[in-house]
Motif scaffolding. Structure first.
Motif, PDB file in Angstrom:
ATOM      1  N   PRO A   1      50.176  55.112  28.056  1.00 33.31           N
ATOM      2  CA  PRO A   1      50.966  54.303  28.987  1.00 33.31           C
ATOM      3  C   PRO A   1      51.761  55.142  29.988  1.00 33.31           C
ATOM      4  O   PRO A   1      52.361  56.156  29.636  1.00 33.31           O
ATOM      5  CB  PRO A   1      51.904  53.522  28.054  1.00 33.31           C
ATOM      6  CG  PRO A   1      51.139  53.415  26.768  1.00 33.31           C
ATOM      7  CD  PRO A   1      50.394  54.714  26.644  1.00 33.31           C
TER       8      PRO A   1
ATOM      9  N   LYS B   1      57.792  48.918  29.194  1.00 29.70           N
ATOM     10  CA  LYS B   1      57.947  48.102  27.996  1.00 29.70           C
ATOM     11  C   LYS B   1      58.861  46.909  28.232  1.00 29.70           C
ATOM     12  O   LYS B   1      58.722  45.873  27.573  1.00 29.70           O
ATOM     13  CB  LYS B   1      58.494  48.949  26.842  1.00 29.70           C
ATOM     14  CG  LYS B   1      57.482  49.839  26.168  1.00 29.70           C
ATOM     15  CD  LYS B   1      58.076  50.480  24.922  1.00 29.70           C
ATOM     16  CE  LYS B   1      57.045  51.340  24.211  1.00 29.70           C
ATOM     17  NZ  LYS B   1      57.604  51.960  22.973  1.00 29.70           N
TER      18      LYS B   1
ATOM     19  N   TYR C   1      50.997  47.508  31.568  1.00 28.97           N
ATOM     20  CA  TYR C   1      51.708  48.437  30.678  1.00 28.97           C
ATOM     21  C   TYR C   1      50.998  49.784  30.622  1.00 28.97           C
ATOM     22  O   TYR C   1      51.635  50.845  30.654  1.00 28.97           O
ATOM     23  CB  TYR C   1      51.823  47.837  29.284  1.00 28.97           C
ATOM     24  CG  TYR C   1      52.415  48.782  28.265  1.00 28.97           C
ATOM     25  CD1 TYR C   1      53.735  49.208  28.384  1.00 28.97           C
ATOM     26  CD2 TYR C   1      51.655  49.260  27.197  1.00 28.97           C
ATOM     27  CE1 TYR C   1      54.280  50.078  27.458  1.00 28.97           C
ATOM     28  CE2 TYR C   1      52.191  50.124  26.276  1.00 28.97           C
ATOM     29  CZ  TYR C   1      53.513  50.544  26.406  1.00 28.97           C
ATOM     30  OH  TYR C   1      54.043  51.422  25.490  1.00 28.97           O
TER      31      TYR C   1
ATOM     32  N   TYR D   1      48.571  43.742  29.683  1.00 26.66           N
ATOM     33  CA  TYR D   1      48.432  45.043  29.025  1.00 26.66           C
ATOM     34  C   TYR D   1      47.983  46.123  30.001  1.00 26.66           C
ATOM     35  O   TYR D   1      48.419  47.273  29.906  1.00 26.66           O
ATOM     36  CB  TYR D   1      47.468  44.976  27.839  1.00 26.66           C
ATOM     37  CG  TYR D   1      47.477  46.293  27.074  1.00 26.66           C
ATOM     38  CD1 TYR D   1      48.552  46.607  26.253  1.00 26.66           C
ATOM     39  CD2 TYR D   1      46.451  47.220  27.218  1.00 26.66           C
ATOM     40  CE1 TYR D   1      48.605  47.811  25.579  1.00 26.66           C
ATOM     41  CE2 TYR D   1      46.499  48.436  26.547  1.00 26.66           C
ATOM     42  CZ  TYR D   1      47.573  48.718  25.724  1.00 26.66           C
ATOM     43  OH  TYR D   1      47.631  49.920  25.073  1.00 26.66           O
TER      44      TYR D   1
ATOM     45  N   CYS E   1      50.033  44.125  22.362  1.00 31.33           N
ATOM     46  CA  CYS E   1      51.385  43.772  22.792  1.00 31.33           C
ATOM     47  C   CYS E   1      52.283  43.421  21.608  1.00 31.33           C
ATOM     48  O   CYS E   1      53.480  43.712  21.629  1.00 31.33           O
ATOM     49  CB  CYS E   1      51.329  42.619  23.785  1.00 31.33           C
ATOM     50  SG  CYS E   1      50.600  43.088  25.378  1.00 31.33           S
TER      51      CYS E   1
ATOM     52  N   ILE F   1      56.897  43.895  29.063  1.00 32.16           N
ATOM     53  CA  ILE F   1      56.217  43.338  27.887  1.00 32.16           C
ATOM     54  C   ILE F   1      57.194  42.482  27.080  1.00 32.16           C
ATOM     55  O   ILE F   1      56.855  41.388  26.620  1.00 32.16           O
ATOM     56  CB  ILE F   1      55.631  44.458  27.013  1.00 32.16           C
ATOM     57  CG1 ILE F   1      54.610  45.288  27.782  1.00 32.16           C
ATOM     58  CG2 ILE F   1      55.001  43.875  25.741  1.00 32.16           C
ATOM     59  CD1 ILE F   1      53.385  44.539  28.219  1.00 32.16           C
TER      60      ILE F   1
END
Length: 731
Positions: A642, A402, A396, A393, A468, A405
Motif C-alpha cells: 500500500p 487507511k 488503498y 481496495y 478490507c 477505508i
C-alpha cells in the motif's frame, strides 16, 4: 457551478456566518485549517447538483436511480490539549451552537478564547439546503479530518440535569477536501474557468458557425449581442451535429431583448467543438468566445517513445481524461455527465498514472455509494456495484490511505449484505427485477441466466471485503468473506469451465451451461489470476486471439482485453492493437477518444448510437485507457504494498526502440527510461524492485543486478537514488 444563496433562515441569520479577527502572529504559526463535514455528505450533495445539469435539446433529464441527500444536523467535536491559551475563529455553513467542555457558549460566537489544558470543543450545525460544515482556525486548534462527526449523538438529560454517560453513538472522522478559504463555504464551490477564442468563424446574415479547433467544455460567450427576437445555439462534437438543427443532442434556445450591445455568458456549461448560432432578423451578434471550465488537477504522469503515433494517442488520451475529470470522474462531457461506477472505476486507474489526485477518487466513490438503506445496485447495474467494491481496495493499494477505508467499510458491509441477499439457490448472482446486467455494449449479448462475468466480479468483491476487513481488524468478517469468495471461485470453475472449449462459457440457464463463449469472464480471469498457467495459455489461444469469438468495439472493454494480454507478456501485440484502434479514431479526425469505435462504419455512421443520429459520446472517459496500459505494462510500474511502500518496475518495450515516462506516487514521481540497450531508473517512493531480461551480463555502477535465471535480473531501487543499467534486451 454558481453560488447558492440561503433563504428563510431562522432569526434572519445568513447560513454562512463568517466571523472572527485575523492575527498576523497566529497566521505565521497556524496549522492548516479546512472546511469539514460528515463524510460522504458533501460528495452526495455536490454530485446531485452536477448530475441534475443534464439536458437534451433544452429539456431537463435527471438520473434514473435513487439520489440520496445529506444529513441536515451534524455534531462535530475535537478533544485536544493546549500548552498555552489561544483564540480560535469559527465559521459555519448553517445555523450552529458551540460547546466547550460540555458548556454551551451563548449566541453565535465568531471567535473563542480557550485556556491552556485539555478540552473538548463541540459544534452542532443545521442546514437543510446545503451540507452542514465548519471551519475552525487557531494557532494549534484547526478543523481537519482528525475531528469526529455524527448525525445523531443519542445523548439525553435526566430530571437532575445530568447528561447521559452511556451512548450508542457512532462517530466517524470528518470528511474534507482542499476547500481552505474560510470565506468560501463548500456550498459556494465552483470549478475555475478561463476565456478561450475560436480558431475559425463563418459569419452569415442570420448565423455564426464557430469552430474551437478541438473538443472542449464550458460556457459560450456571446459578444455584442443586440436586438429583440429568437436566438438558438446548436452544439456539436462533430460539424455534422452542429449543422443538424433538428437532431443535434444539445441546443439552447433563448429570447433576446437587448436595446444596446452586451456580452452574455450562457448559464449552462456544454460540450462541443462546433457551435452553430442561429438568430432572427432583428437580432445581431458581433463575435463568440467561451469560458473553458476545468478541474485544476496537476498532470504528473508522462509518456514518450520513438513512435509518434503512440505519443499522439497518449496525449489525446490525457486530454480526454482531463475533460472528463470534473468535480467527479464522469462518463462523458456531452450527453450524460453523470457518475457511472463502471466508467469511474477505469478513471481511477488512469488517474493513478496521470494525476494521482486522491480527492477526486474518494469524492466519486462516496457519491456513487450514497446512503443506507441500500435499495438497488449502484446506477441500478449489478456489475457496477462490484466495480465499486474493487475501487475501494485499489485506492488503498495505490495511496495507503487507511482513514478512507475506516470511513468506507460500514458502507461496504451494507452494500455487500444487499448483494448476498440477492443470490439464487445455487449461491450465484442472476438479474432480478430492477437489476440491469450491463457487461458491455455488444450486439446480441445475452444477459439471461447466471452470467459467469457477474460471478467473477462478485468473487473478487468478496476477496476485497476480506482484505478490507483485515485492515479494520474485523477478523470474524474477514474469515466470512474469504470463505465465501473461495467457495464461489470453486463454483465458477465447476459450473462454467468447459475443457472442450478451453474457456469459461458465458452463462448458465436453468442449471446448464450455454454454448456461448465470450471474452469478458475469460479476460478478467487472467488478470485476476484465477487461472492456472496452463489455463491462461488455453484462454489466450481459444478466446483472446480467436477472431471467431465476438469482438469488442468499445474502449471500455478493450481496456480489460488489452490488460489481460499485457499481463501475459503480449505487449508487442497490444501495441499494434492500440495503434489500430485508437489510431483509427485519430485518422478520422478525433481530438478526444470516443464511447465506441467500429472501424467498419463510414462517415456520419460513427456518430450514431442509442437509435439517435448523434447519440454517441465523442469524448468518453473510458476511451483514455492507453494511459494506464502504457504506465503499468510498458513502463511497468505498479505498487506491491500500500502507498508504494514497495513497488515493482518491469519495463517491456513491446517492439518500441525506446520509451520514457514518470509515474506519480504519494511521495513523488518514479522516473523510467528504457531502450533496447539501457535502463535508467529514479525512485521516489519506498523500495522498488526492478525486473528485466538481458542477453548479456548487465552492468550498473550504483548496484549489482542479481541473476534470477532464464535471462531475468533483479535490482533493488532505493528512494532518492538514480540507477543506470547497460544491458541487451532479451525478448
Amino acid at each position: 457551478m454558481r453560488r447558492n444563496q440561503h433563504k428563510n433562515l431562522m432569526n434572519g441569520l445568513s447560513a454562512f456566518l463568517c466571523f472572527g479577527l485575523l492575527f498576523l502572529a497566529d497566521i505565521a504559526s497556524a496549522q492548516k485549517a479546512t472546511w469539514i463535514w460528515y463524510p460522504g455528505d458533501y460528495e452526495v450533495w455536490l454530485s446531485n447538483k452536477m448530475q441534475a445539469r443534464r439536458t437534451e435539446r433544452g429539456s431537463f433529464l435527471p438520473p434514473f436511480w435513487k439520489l440520496d441527500s445529506h444529513y441536515a444536523l451534524i455534531e462535530f467535536h475535537k478533544d485536544f490539549e493546549l500548552a498555552s491559551p489561544e483564540k480560535v475563529e469559527i465559521y459555519a455553513d448553517g445555523q450552529y451552537n458551540v460547546k466547550l467542555d460540555g458548556k454551551a457558549i451563548s449566541g453565535y460566537p465568531h471567535s473563542l478564547d480557550i485556556p491552556a489544558g485539555k478540552h473538548r470543543i463541540s459544534l452542532k450545525v443545521f442546514n437543510q439546503g446545503n451540507v452542514p460544515a465548519i471551519y475552525v482556525k487557531g494557532p494549534h486548534l484547526v478543523s481537519d479530518n482528525t475531528w469526529e462527526t455524527t448525525f445523531e449523538d443519542k445523548e439525553w438529560i435526566d430530571q437532575s440535569g445530568k447528561t447521559s454517560d452511556i451512548s450508542a453513538t457512532k462517530y466517524f472522522p470528518a470528511g474534507s477536501w482542499n476547500l481552505n478559504d474560510p470565506k468560501t463555504p463548500p456550498s459556494a464551490f465552483s470549478l475555475p474557468t478561463k476565456e478561450q477564442s475560436a480558431v475559425s468563424k463563418d459569419k452569415k446574415e442570420h448565423s455564426i458557425f464557430v469552430d474551437f479547433g478541438k473538443e472542449t467544455f464550458g460556457f459560450v460567450k456571446l459578444i455584442g449581442l443586440k436586438g429583440k427576437g429568437k436566438l438558438s445555439l446548436h452544439y456539436g462534437e462533430s460539424k455534422e451535429e452542429a449543422m443538424s438543427l433538428e437532431h443535434g443532442e444539445l441546443m439552447d434556445p433563448m429570447d433576446v431583448n437587448q436595446d444596446s450591445k452586451t456580452d452574455y455568458i450562457m448559464p449552462g456549461s456544454r460540450a462541443f467543438r462546433y457551435v452553430n448560432i442561429v438568430y432572427d432578423d432583428n437580432v445581431s451578434l458581433d463575435d463568440v468566445s467561451m469560458l473553458y471550465e476545468y478541474s485544476p488537477v496537476e498532470q504528473r504522469g508522462s509518456f514518450k517513445c520513438n513512435d509518434e503515433e503512440i505519443n499522439k494517442i497518449w496525449d489525446v488520451a490525457a486530454y480526454t481524461m482531463h475533460l472528463n475529470t470534473r468535480e467527479f470522474f464522469i462518463d462523458g462531457i456531452k450527453r450524460d455527465r453523470w457518475v457511472w461506477s463502471g466508467d469511474a472505476y477505469q478513471s481511477y486507474l488512469m488517474n493513478y498514472y496521470l494525476y494521482f489526485d486522491s480527492p477526486t477518487v474518494t469524492r466519486t466513490i462516496y457519491a456513487l455509494r450514497g446512503k443506507d438503506p441500500v435499495t438497488s445496485h449502484i446506477n441500478t447495474i449489478m456489475d457496477y456495484t462490484f466495480y465499486w467494491f474493487l475501487s475501494v481496495y485499489d485506492y488503498y493499494q495505490y495511496t495507503g490511505d487507511k482513514a478512507f477505508i475506516k470511513q468506507a467499510y460500514p458502507r461496504m458491509q451494507s452494500m455487500m449484505d444487499f448483494c448476498l441477499a440477492r443470490r439464487d439457490k445455487d449461491g450465484l448472482m442472476e438479474g432480478l427485477p430492477g437489476d440491469w446486467v450491463f457487461i458491455d455494449w455488444a450486439d446480441g449479448l445475452s444477459k439471461k441466466g447466471e452470467v459467469s462475468f457477474e460471478q467473477m466480479l462478485l468473487c473478487r468483491s468478496l476477496e476485497t471485503m476480506g482484505l478490507c476487513a483485515n485492515i479494520m481488524n474485523d477478523k470474524a468478517a474477514a474469515v466470512k468473506y474469504n470463505a465465501a469468495g473461495a467457495a464461489l471461485k470453486k463454483k465458477i470453475f465447476a459450473y462454467y469451465w468447459n475443457p472442450q472449449k478451453q474457456a469459461l462459457v458465458h452463462s448458465r440457464v436453468n442449471g446448464k451451461q450455454t454454448d456461448n463463449v465470450t471474452r469478458y469472464s475469460n479476460m478478467f480471469g487472467i488478470f485476476f489470476n484465477y487461472f492456472s498457467d496452463t489455463q491462461k495459455q488455453e484462454v489466450k489461444k481459444s478466446v483472446l486471439l480467436n477472431d471467431k469469438i465476438q469482438k469488442i468495439t468499445t474502449p471500455y472493454m478493450h481496456f480489460y482485453e488489452l490488460e489481460a494480454l499485457c499481463a501475459m507478456g503480449e505487449q508487442d501485440y497490444v501495441r499494434k492493437q492500440i495503434k489500430d484502434y485508437w489510431g483509427g479514431m485519430l485518422k478520422l479526425g478525433a481530438t478526444t477518444f470516443w464511447e465506441e469505435y467500429d472501424p467498419f462504419k463510414k462517415g456520419a455512421e460513427h456518430y450514431a448510437m442509442y437509435g439517435r443520429e448523434f447519440g454517441k459520446s465523442l469524448c468518453h472517459a473510458w476511451g483514455a485507457s492507453p494511459i494506464y496500459l502504457l504506465g503499468k505494462y510498458y513502463l511497468g510500474v505498479k505498487p506491491t504494498a500500500p502507498g508504494y511502500k514497495q513497488y515493482s518496475i518491469t519495463p517491456n518495450l513491446g517492439g518500441l526502440q525506446w520509451m520514457e515516462g514518470s509515474i506519480p506516487t504519494p511521495d513523488g514521481d518514479i522516473k523510467v527510461y528504457a531502450s533496447t540497450k539501457q535502463l535508467k531508473i529514479e525512485g521516489a517512493a519506498g523500495t522498488g524492485l526492478l525486473r528485466f531480461r538481458s542477453q548479456t551480463n548487465p552492468m550498473c555502477s550504483q548496484a549489482k543486478p542479481v541473476s534470477k535465471g532464464n535471462g531475468w535480473y533483479e535490482l533493488s531501487i532505493e528512494k532518492g537514488k538514480k540507477y543506470t543499467i547497460d544491458y541487451q534486451e532479451l525478448k
